[in-house]
Design a protein around this motif. Structure first.
Motif, mmCIF file in Angstrom:
data_model
loop_
_atom_site.group_PDB
_atom_site.id
_atom_site.type_symbol
_atom_site.label_atom_id
_atom_site.label_comp_id
_atom_site.label_asym_id
_atom_site.label_seq_id
_atom_site.Cartn_x
_atom_site.Cartn_y
_atom_site.Cartn_z
ATOM 1 N N VAL B 40 9.556 141.341 114.680
ATOM 2 C CA VAL B 40 8.520 142.342 114.368
ATOM 3 C C VAL B 40 7.203 141.640 114.037
ATOM 4 O O VAL B 40 6.138 141.989 114.562
ATOM 5 N N LEU B 41 7.287 140.617 113.169
ATOM 6 C CA LEU B 41 6.071 139.885 112.777
ATOM 7 C C LEU B 41 5.434 139.175 113.970
ATOM 8 O O LEU B 41 4.215 139.201 114.143
ATOM 9 N N LEU B 42 6.293 138.561 114.781
ATOM 10 C CA LEU B 42 5.775 137.840 115.953
ATOM 11 C C LEU B 42 5.053 138.801 116.896
ATOM 12 O O LEU B 42 3.942 138.509 117.375
ATOM 13 N N ALA B 43 5.706 139.962 117.130
ATOM 14 C CA ALA B 43 5.082 140.946 118.026
ATOM 15 C C ALA B 43 3.743 141.410 117.442
ATOM 16 O O ALA B 43 2.736 141.500 118.157
ATOM 17 N N TYR B 45 1.692 139.871 115.281
ATOM 18 C CA TYR B 45 0.661 138.825 115.337
ATOM 19 C C TYR B 45 0.199 138.563 116.777
ATOM 20 O O TYR B 45 -0.967 138.274 117.010
ATOM 21 N N LEU B 46 1.128 138.673 117.705
ATOM 22 C CA LEU B 46 0.737 138.482 119.118
ATOM 23 C C LEU B 46 -0.233 139.560 119.567
ATOM 24 O O LEU B 46 -1.239 139.268 120.227
ATOM 25 N N ILE B 47 0.084 140.811 119.186
ATOM 26 C CA ILE B 47 -0.808 141.919 119.564
ATOM 27 C C ILE B 47 -2.180 141.716 118.918
ATOM 28 O O ILE B 47 -3.223 141.844 119.571
ATOM 29 N N ALA B 48 -2.154 141.332 117.631
ATOM 30 C CA ALA B 48 -3.421 141.107 116.918
ATOM 31 C C ALA B 48 -4.210 139.973 117.573
ATOM 32 O O ALA B 48 -5.433 140.076 117.747
ATOM 33 N N PHE B 49 -3.499 138.920 117.945
ATOM 34 C CA PHE B 49 -4.156 137.765 118.571
ATOM 35 C C PHE B 49 -4.800 138.151 119.910
ATOM 36 O O PHE B 49 -5.941 137.793 120.194
ATOM 37 N N LEU B 50 -4.037 138.923 120.694
ATOM 38 C CA LEU B 50 -4.556 139.336 122.005
ATOM 39 C C LEU B 50 -5.787 140.222 121.859
ATOM 40 O O LEU B 50 -6.758 140.091 122.600
ATOM 41 N N GLN B 52 -7.856 140.353 119.240
ATOM 42 C CA GLN B 52 -8.952 139.541 118.693
ATOM 43 C C GLN B 52 -9.584 138.690 119.785
ATOM 44 O O GLN B 52 -10.799 138.575 119.888
ATOM 45 N N LYS B 53 -8.710 138.135 120.614
ATOM 46 C CA LYS B 53 -9.175 137.264 121.708
ATOM 47 C C LYS B 53 -10.044 138.059 122.684
ATOM 48 O O LYS B 53 -11.069 137.589 123.156
ATOM 49 N N LYS B 54 -9.562 139.278 122.961
ATOM 50 C CA LYS B 54 -10.295 140.149 123.878
ATOM 51 C C LYS B 54 -11.686 140.464 123.328
ATOM 52 O O LYS B 54 -12.679 140.445 124.047
#
Lengths: 540, 58
Positions: B40-43, B45-50, B52-54
């Protein structure tokens, strides 16, 4: 040694540290020693085989080069020219036959022994009794050295490229030996071409500390694909394929779909780890996968799946056989031959051969469709246009054009339909690939139409032992896998760029942290269950 | 300042997660059960990272 074995956790930092400390001109020696250690860690004798294949191919390539040089000098004398041509062919034949003989002995002896056994058994049961015993012993006793199919193909491509004068012979045996045995790609590819890998291995200043982080991140993605996705799904897939008589229609469909994900994550995970390790050492390996399940046709699928093998077969078998240059029927014949060999390359068993033939048939249908149906529809459309006049005809032609381009068109709905259809075809073929035998595969295929009701679905859940926790975790794992794919697609995993940006730095660190933690927990879980399987492609 | 608070929060969440995992393991949780919060945490943070990157790329 395997990437998922605990000793690799010590091996890799040691190699990186030694690479950093050693003088650049001796780095090839260090990498060569590390590669042989990696390969011989558990079965030392396989190193001799690797060395033998390397030396024979290098020696033959050297002889071919020497003869080619002589050719150029004595081209005026036709008798001498013929003699040297024959000489060149002899060394080529030896350079091809010796590694292939090794491959045949270790990989196919048992398989062909059984074929001979069954043929003799049909002719005279009694007289073949001794032969039958021998063949069974052979298949049981001969241990298949890991990665033999991969490095054999690398040595073959080197010798053939030298013969075709596409490449100059590498006079330094050490560099050539490193090209064949380079540990990240030795056991399961990608099947590197000498033109790509050799020059990189010869670069003395290839090791840069700034390559470490992007390489490490790619490695993590690979470990996630292998340990969290592939090995997690393996238990559901194994449960279905272990009982082909019990599994019903929904079970077969689910098992085929899950196996499609498993094998992709297993193999592309290995390739990511290999590319990551090589990247840390400053070497770029060729791309082996390009999101294959998004292919819109089987032809496209093979331009996205196991690219190094596909291009190898194209360059060294399909094109020399004539490719598509000698008419459509010859092209179909060539495609079928290539896919028959591709099936056999994947494993010495009939179900692999059948899998190859199924893909060959798919491609044959694709070729025929493109050649005849599309042309016919276009022909009809142009005739309508000519006979009915431009005013009405233009309308008709447009609709016919729509029919022509419907399947190959660019609209998102048709693209989605094409992708789905291709995925169904590929998943169907995977049943034959994963099954233990052809009869098991046929049993499962015959069950495909049964049990599409509540009872069938319940039976599938019971057979695969799927709990609600499994279901939730599978959904989460697939979501993360999809997000990681997105990262790879957008090249966002280039950690060097991300680290320079303050905003994304923190999130990237958190992603790496949780990725490592998830991988460790999944790895411990698999170790505790004795389920941490080796990579599927190690057996090929 | 905002960045520092976010960094501190991320660090404390990570600390909490690791401590929680050990505690759960000691209390008899299976490794498969531990996998769920991590996923859950990985998903997340990945969504947040993507995202933010965008945003950063825009």
């Amino acid at each position: 040694m395997s990437f998922t074995s605990p000793d690799f956790l010590l091996f890799l930092p040691a190699v990186l540290l030694l690479c950093r400390l050693s003088p650049a001109r001796f780095r090839w020696l260090l990498l060569l020693a590390a590669s042989y250690f990696f390969y011989m860690r558990h079965t030392p004798w396989v190193g001799l085989l690797l060395f033998g294949a390397t030396f024979v191919s290098w020696f033959c390539a050297g002889k071919i080069t020497a003869v080619q040089t002589d050719d150029a000098m004595r081209v005026t004398n036709s008798a001498a020219f013929k003699h040297f041509q024959a000489n060149k062919r002899f060394w080529l034949a030896l350079g091809i036959a010796a590694p292939l003989a090794c491959l045949f002995f270790f990989k196919y002896m048992g398989f062909f022994g059984q074929i001979v056994d069954s043929v003799f058994g049909l002719i005279a049961k009694e007289s073949s009794a001794s032969l039958r015993g021998r063949s069974v012993d052979l298949s049981r006793d001969i241990l298949l050295p890991a990665g033999i199919s991969f490095y054999t193909f690398q040595t073959l491509s080197y010798v053939i490229d030298i013969y075709r004068k596409k490449l100059t012979h590498e006079t330094h045996f050490g560099y050539y030996a490193l090209y064949v045995s380079f540990f990240p790609q030795l056991v399961a590819g990608p099947i590197e071409r000498p033109g790509n890998l050799l020059p990189q291995l010869k670069q003395e200043n290839a090791f840069y500390p700034e390559n470490l982080l992007p390489g490490f991140f790619q490695m993590l993605i690979g470990f996630f694909k292998k340990l969290v996705v592939a090995d997690y799904l393996a238990r559901f897939v194994d449960a279905s394929f272990a009982a082909p008589e019990l599994v019903q229609g929904p079970g077969v469909a689910l098992a085929a779909c899950l196996f499609a994900i498993q094998i992709y994550c297993d193999f592309s995970g290995y390739c990511d780890i290999a590319a990551g390790v090589a990247g840390m050492l400053g070497i770029r390996l060729m791309k082996n996968f390009d999101r294959p399940y998004l292919a819109g046709s089987i032809r496209e699928f093979w331009h996205r799946w196991h690219l190094s093998l596909t291009s190898w077969f194209t360059d060294y078998i399909y094109i020399p056989l004539g490719g598509s240059r000698k008419g459509i029927w010859r092209q179909i014949c060539n495609v079928l031959v290539v896919f028959f060999i591709s099936g056999l390359w994947h494993g010495a068993a009939w179900h692999y051969v059948l899998w190859g033939c199924i893909h060959g048939t798919y491609l044959t249908a694709d070729i025929l469709y493109r050649k005849f149906i599309t042309r016919h529809v276009t022909h009809v459309a142009s005739n309508l246009h000519k006979t009915r006049g431009s005013a009405i005809g233009s309308h008709k032609t447009n609709s016919d054009d729509k029919r022509t381009t419907f399947w190959h068109g660019g609209k998102s709905i048709t693209r989605l339909a094409r992708r789905l259809w291709t995925l169904i075809l590929v998943c169907f073929a995977w049943i034959f690939f994963r099954a233990q035998t052809v009869s098991d595969a046929l049993t499962m295929v015959s069950h495909l139409g049964n049990g599409w009701n509540i009872n069938g679905i319940t039976a599938t859940i019971n057979l695969m032992q799927i709990t609600p926790l499994d279901l939730g975790q599978t959904v989460l794992i697939l979501l993360i896998f999809k997000l990681l794919e997105k990262l790879e697609k957008n090249k966002m995993h280039d950690a060097r760029n991300a680290l320079r940006q303050k905003k994304t730095y923190l999130l990237q660190t958190a992603v790496i942290f949780y990725l490592i933690l998830t991988i460790i927990v999944a790895w411990l879980m698999l170790l505790s269950q004795n389920a941490a399987g080796t990579f599927l492609y190690f057996q090929f | 300042m905002k960045h520092k608070i976010f960094a501190l929060a991320t660090f404390f969440i990570a600390l909490l997660v690791v401590t929680g995992l050990f505690a759960a393991l000691v209390m008899g949780a299976t490794l498969q059960e531990l996998l769920t919060p991590l996923l859950v945490l990985l998903a997340g943070y990945l969504i947040a990272f993507l995202c933010q990157k965008k945003e950063t790329e825009k």
